[in-house]
Design a protein around this motif. Structure first.
Motif, mmCIF file in Angstrom:
data_model
loop_
_atom_site.group_PDB
_atom_site.id
_atom_site.type_symbol
_atom_site.label_atom_id
_atom_site.label_comp_id
_atom_site.label_asym_id
_atom_site.label_seq_id
_atom_site.Cartn_x
_atom_site.Cartn_y
_atom_site.Cartn_z
ATOM 1 N N ILE A 66 -0.995 -5.150 -2.946
ATOM 2 C CA ILE A 66 -0.761 -4.076 -3.913
ATOM 3 C C ILE A 66 0.742 -4.013 -4.138
ATOM 4 N N GLU A 67 1.162 -4.295 -5.354
ATOM 5 C CA GLU A 67 2.593 -4.342 -5.660
ATOM 6 C C GLU A 67 2.920 -3.316 -6.730
ATOM 7 N N PHE A 68 3.981 -2.546 -6.470
ATOM 8 C CA PHE A 68 4.412 -1.543 -7.442
ATOM 9 C C PHE A 68 5.897 -1.684 -7.684
ATOM 10 N N ASP A 69 6.258 -1.894 -8.937
ATOM 11 C CA ASP A 69 7.665 -1.984 -9.333
ATOM 12 C C ASP A 69 8.406 -3.028 -8.488
ATOM 13 N N GLY A 70 7.724 -4.156 -8.222
ATOM 14 C CA GLY A 70 8.331 -5.241 -7.465
ATOM 15 C C GLY A 70 8.275 -5.094 -5.961
ATOM 16 N N GLU A 71 7.689 -4.016 -5.461
ATOM 17 C CA GLU A 71 7.637 -3.747 -4.020
ATOM 18 C C GLU A 71 6.203 -3.877 -3.514
ATOM 19 N N ASP A 72 6.016 -4.598 -2.425
ATOM 20 C CA ASP A 72 4.705 -4.722 -1.794
ATOM 21 C C ASP A 72 4.437 -3.456 -0.984
ATOM 22 N N ILE A 73 3.454 -2.672 -1.432
ATOM 23 C CA ILE A 73 3.148 -1.404 -0.747
ATOM 24 C C ILE A 73 1.775 -1.457 -0.069
ATOM 25 N N THR A 74 1.256 -2.669 0.122
ATOM 26 C CA THR A 74 -0.091 -2.820 0.682
ATOM 27 C C THR A 74 -0.224 -2.096 2.008
ATOM 28 N N HIS A 75 0.752 -2.313 2.876
ATOM 29 C CA HIS A 75 0.719 -1.690 4.199
ATOM 30 C C HIS A 75 1.982 -0.860 4.432
ATOM 31 N N ALA A 76 2.433 -0.186 3.374
ATOM 32 C CA ALA A 76 3.628 0.649 3.482
ATOM 33 C C ALA A 76 3.371 1.833 4.417
ATOM 34 N N SER A 77 4.450 2.352 4.986
ATOM 35 C CA SER A 77 4.322 3.489 5.902
ATOM 36 C C SER A 77 3.906 4.739 5.128
ATOM 37 N N ASN A 78 3.344 5.707 5.851
ATOM 38 C CA ASN A 78 2.953 6.970 5.217
ATOM 39 C C ASN A 78 4.156 7.670 4.597
ATOM 40 N N ARG A 79 5.309 7.551 5.252
ATOM 41 C CA ARG A 79 6.513 8.191 4.716
ATOM 42 C C ARG A 79 6.886 7.584 3.364
ATOM 43 N N ARG A 80 6.832 6.254 3.273
ATOM 44 C CA ARG A 80 7.178 5.594 2.012
ATOM 45 C C ARG A 80 6.164 5.939 0.924
ATOM 46 N N LEU A 81 4.886 5.977 1.276
ATOM 47 C CA LEU A 81 3.865 6.304 0.290
ATOM 48 C C LEU A 81 4.005 7.732 -0.214
ATOM 49 N N ARG A 82 4.385 8.659 0.681
ATOM 50 C CA ARG A 82 4.603 10.047 0.241
ATOM 51 C C ARG A 82 5.778 10.131 -0.729
ATOM 52 N N GLN A 83 6.774 9.254 -0.559
ATOM 53 C CA GLN A 83 7.895 9.233 -1.498
ATOM 54 C C GLN A 83 7.446 8.782 -2.882
ATOM 55 N N LEU A 84 6.507 7.834 -2.911
ATOM 56 C CA LEU A 84 6.053 7.279 -4.190
ATOM 57 C C LEU A 84 5.060 8.186 -4.889
ATOM 58 N N ARG A 85 4.151 8.794 -4.120
ATOM 59 C CA ARG A 85 3.127 9.637 -4.730
ATOM 60 C C ARG A 85 3.753 10.877 -5.358
ATOM 61 N N GLY A 86 3.351 11.161 -6.566
ATOM 62 C CA GLY A 86 3.899 12.326 -7.258
ATOM 63 C C GLY A 86 5.156 11.992 -8.016
ATOM 64 N N ARG A 87 6.063 11.232 -7.384
ATOM 65 C CA ARG A 87 7.318 10.898 -8.056
ATOM 66 C C ARG A 87 7.154 9.693 -8.983
ATOM 67 N N ASP A 88 6.586 8.606 -8.474
ATOM 68 C CA ASP A 88 6.453 7.375 -9.249
ATOM 69 C C ASP A 88 5.006 7.062 -9.629
ATOM 70 N N ILE A 89 4.068 7.459 -8.789
ATOM 71 C CA ILE A 89 2.647 7.241 -9.053
ATOM 72 C C ILE A 89 1.948 8.593 -8.927
ATOM 73 N N ALA A 90 1.267 9.003 -9.970
ATOM 74 C CA ALA A 90 0.577 10.296 -9.954
ATOM 75 C C ALA A 90 -0.878 10.095 -10.341
#
Length: 324
Positions: A66-90
């Protein structure tokens, strides 16, 4: 957003079953991708995977990227995913009454997302809440910001969910059946609102639906899902004008056409339907998952799973050439 050969499995009482089997999708900036299929086909699981919300356990992402904006977020940490949710992916969920907290005002709930992801004071956030409610077409936004969810109609609650989703100007907006349980007039208003937001902010939209009419109205490209696989994909014109999979043709055939009457009678013909139901995932065999519901199925279909081949556009059907 790009999904490449994504596999998601769940632990169940029947053992581990595959919910998504090799999903590959791309969502381009500023476009609307439609994901269509019946309930149980894997549409919402795909959306949850995009958001990093697959519950683990019992869910497991066992393959793919799973790649978003050039970044592989397949197994990203919960902290990183919380940064993306709402701000970049809603995401706009399909039932706003269960997605909104009944004990907080809608203004407080929208402001919470703004304060979490943006550097501004509460007073600035409150002003932005009013502007967002006005943007999504809610009358008297200052008063409505102080309302609780139960004080709003279904259409207004859905507009609140959209306001919350766009509060941080995301790059990707996932709409999971955003017009469920709304009457057709309100559905049209919600779709118009989504188009206006896309034009204004340039956001990419993933529209998840079972309604081919919504696909025809809203999308640029379409992925048809069945039993955890993408079985046909292409531009909206390709899929609607020249469907090559019997399942896609069945979905289109289920759309009622106003005024279409039988040749020999004044009575309207019965609405078309696809026989049978989506099979349980733990009972899928080696062949085509749609074979038991398909009038064209033969022994080859029941024993060999068709690959996703290019027949003018990608389709997974042994009989696509005949259909074309």
């Amino acid at each position: 957003m790009s999904l490449s050969d994504l596999r998601v499995e769940f632990d169940t009482r029947h053992g581990r079953v595959t919910a998504l089997s090799g999903i590959s999708l791309d969502v381009l900036p500023g476009e609307t991708l439609g994901i269509v299929g019946e309930s149980g086909c894997g549409k919402s699981i795909t959306a949850l995977a995009m958001m990093g919300l697959i519950p683990n356990p019992p869910g497991h992402v066992t393959g793919g990227v799973i790649e978003f904006d050039g970044e592989d977020i397949t197994h990203a940490s919960n902290r990183r995913l919380r940064q993306l949710r709402g701000r970049d992916i809603a995401m706009i969920f399909q039932e706003p009454m269960t997605s909104l907290n009944p004990v907080f005002t809608v203004g407080d709930q929208i402001a919470e997302a703004i304060l979490l992801h943006q550097d501004m004071s509460r007073a600035e956030a409150d002003r932005q809440v009013v502007e967002l409610l006005e943007t999504v077409g809610i009358p008297e936004p200052e008063a409505r910001a102080k309302s609780y969810p139960h004080q709003l109609s279904g259409g207004m609650r859905q507009r609140v969910m959209i306001a919350m989703a766009i509060s941080c100007r995301p790059k990707l907006l996932i709409a999971d059946e955003p017009t469920t349980a709304l009457d057709v007039t309100v559905q049209a208003q919600i779709f118009d609102l989504m188009r206006d937001i896309q034009a204004k902010f340039g956001v990419a939209i993933v529209l998840i639906t079972h309604d081919m009419g919504a696909i025809a109205e809203m999308t640029d490209r379409v992925a048809v899902m069945y039993a955890g696989r993408v079985i046909e994909q292409g531009t909206s014109d390709q899929i609607l004008d020249n469907p090559l999979h019997p399942y896609t043709r069945g979905l289109i055939g289920c759309i009622p056409v106003l005024g279409r009457a039988a040749a020999s009678t004044d009575r309207l013909p019965p609405l078309a339907e696809i026989p049978g139901v989506v099979p349980p995932l733990h009972l899928l065999g080696d062949g085509c998952a749609f074979a038991e519901r398909c009038a064209l199925a033969d022994d080859h279909c029941r024993s060999v799973r068709p690959p996703l081949d290019d027949k003018g556009h990608p389709v997974a059907c042994h009989h696509a050439g005949e259909i074309a």
